[in-house]
Design a protein around this motif. Structure first.
Motif, mmCIF file in Angstrom:
data_model
loop_
_atom_site.group_PDB
_atom_site.id
_atom_site.type_symbol
_atom_site.label_atom_id
_atom_site.label_comp_id
_atom_site.label_asym_id
_atom_site.label_seq_id
_atom_site.Cartn_x
_atom_site.Cartn_y
_atom_site.Cartn_z
ATOM 1 N N GLY A 1 37.071 45.959 38.944
ATOM 2 C CA GLY A 1 37.164 44.669 39.613
ATOM 3 C C GLY A 1 37.864 44.707 40.954
ATOM 4 N N THR B 1 35.366 44.994 43.872
ATOM 5 C CA THR B 1 34.632 43.728 43.996
ATOM 6 C C THR B 1 35.519 42.677 44.645
ATOM 7 O OG1 THR B 1 33.426 44.323 41.992
ATOM 8 C CG2 THR B 1 33.256 42.053 42.720
ATOM 9 N N PHE B 2 36.800 42.700 44.297
ATOM 10 C CA PHE B 2 37.766 41.785 44.908
ATOM 11 C C PHE B 2 37.868 42.054 46.411
ATOM 12 C CE2 PHE B 2 42.158 40.534 45.957
ATOM 13 C CZ PHE B 2 42.122 39.206 45.558
ATOM 14 N N ASN C 1 32.147 36.149 44.370
ATOM 15 C CA ASN C 1 32.630 37.536 44.304
ATOM 16 C C ASN C 1 33.961 37.626 43.564
ATOM 17 O OD1 ASN C 1 30.859 39.591 45.688
ATOM 18 N ND2 ASN C 1 30.891 37.973 47.226
ATOM 19 N N ILE C 2 34.833 36.644 43.779
ATOM 20 C CA ILE C 2 36.105 36.615 43.044
ATOM 21 C C ILE C 2 35.834 36.444 41.552
ATOM 22 C CG2 ILE C 2 38.232 35.289 42.690
ATOM 23 C CD1 ILE C 2 38.319 36.983 45.217
ATOM 24 N N ALA D 1 34.711 39.704 40.135
ATOM 25 C CA ALA D 1 35.857 40.614 39.993
ATOM 26 C C ALA D 1 36.680 40.258 38.758
ATOM 27 C CB ALA D 1 36.726 40.562 41.250
ATOM 28 N N LEU D 2 36.899 38.974 38.529
ATOM 29 C CA LEU D 2 37.654 38.553 37.338
ATOM 30 C C LEU D 2 36.915 38.895 36.048
ATOM 31 C CD1 LEU D 2 39.122 35.127 38.483
ATOM 32 C CD2 LEU D 2 40.357 37.247 38.021
ATOM 33 N N THR E 1 37.352 42.581 35.487
ATOM 34 C CA THR E 1 38.715 42.924 35.081
ATOM 35 C C THR E 1 38.989 42.503 33.641
ATOM 36 O OG1 THR E 1 39.454 42.678 37.368
ATOM 37 C CG2 THR E 1 41.147 42.643 35.667
#
Length: 137
Positions: free
Chosen positions: A65, A68-69, A95-96, A99-100, A103
């Motif tokens: 992630g 991606t972040f 995108n955030i 990423a989450l 993760t």
């Protein structure tokens, strides 16, 4: 009755097509175009410079992630995406969110695999951008 020259050519082409099906398709001149329909998360992956995409792939490989972040901020810096009709802030938050998801699901390995594939997609998109190939998958 003797066959004409055209009939002989047609018969020869038919015999060649039976022997090799690729020959028939090559002579027919048919062009097939395939387009991949991407979901909003997938289409939000930015076209970044190649070195940045490789760094994001590296980060995604070792810390799911994180790459991606980082790529989310590339959108704020003007990186193009396949979502031209969406506002930059919306693409940033997509995108955030990706990423989450990567993760949070890394614990069960799904997010880690998704993260690595996401990084590979970033590198592929960057190589298309670098070569000047229009991306319409």
């Amino acid at each position: 009755m003797e066959p004409s020259h055209k009939d002989a050519e047609t018969a020869a082409a038919a015999a060649a097509a039976e022997a090799d099906p690729r020959a028939a398709s090559a002579s027919s001149g048919v062009v097939v175009q395939v387009r991949e329909k991407k979901g909003p998360l997938r289409a939000a992956i930015p076209y970044m410079p190649f070195p940045v995409a490789v760094i994001c792939l590296f980060l995604n490989t070792f810390v799911p992630g994180l790459g991606t972040f980082v790529s989310a901020f590339a959108v704020l810096c003007g990186a193009r995406t396949d979502l031209p009709d969406r506002h930059v802030c919306c693409v940033f938050w997509l995108n955030i969110a990706a990423a989450l998801i990567q993760t949070l699901t890394a614990i069960v390995m799904v997010g880690w695999i998704m993260s690595i594939f996401w990084g590979m997609d970033m590198v592929i998109l960057a190589s298309y951008k670098e070569q000047g190939i229009p991306q319409q998958l």
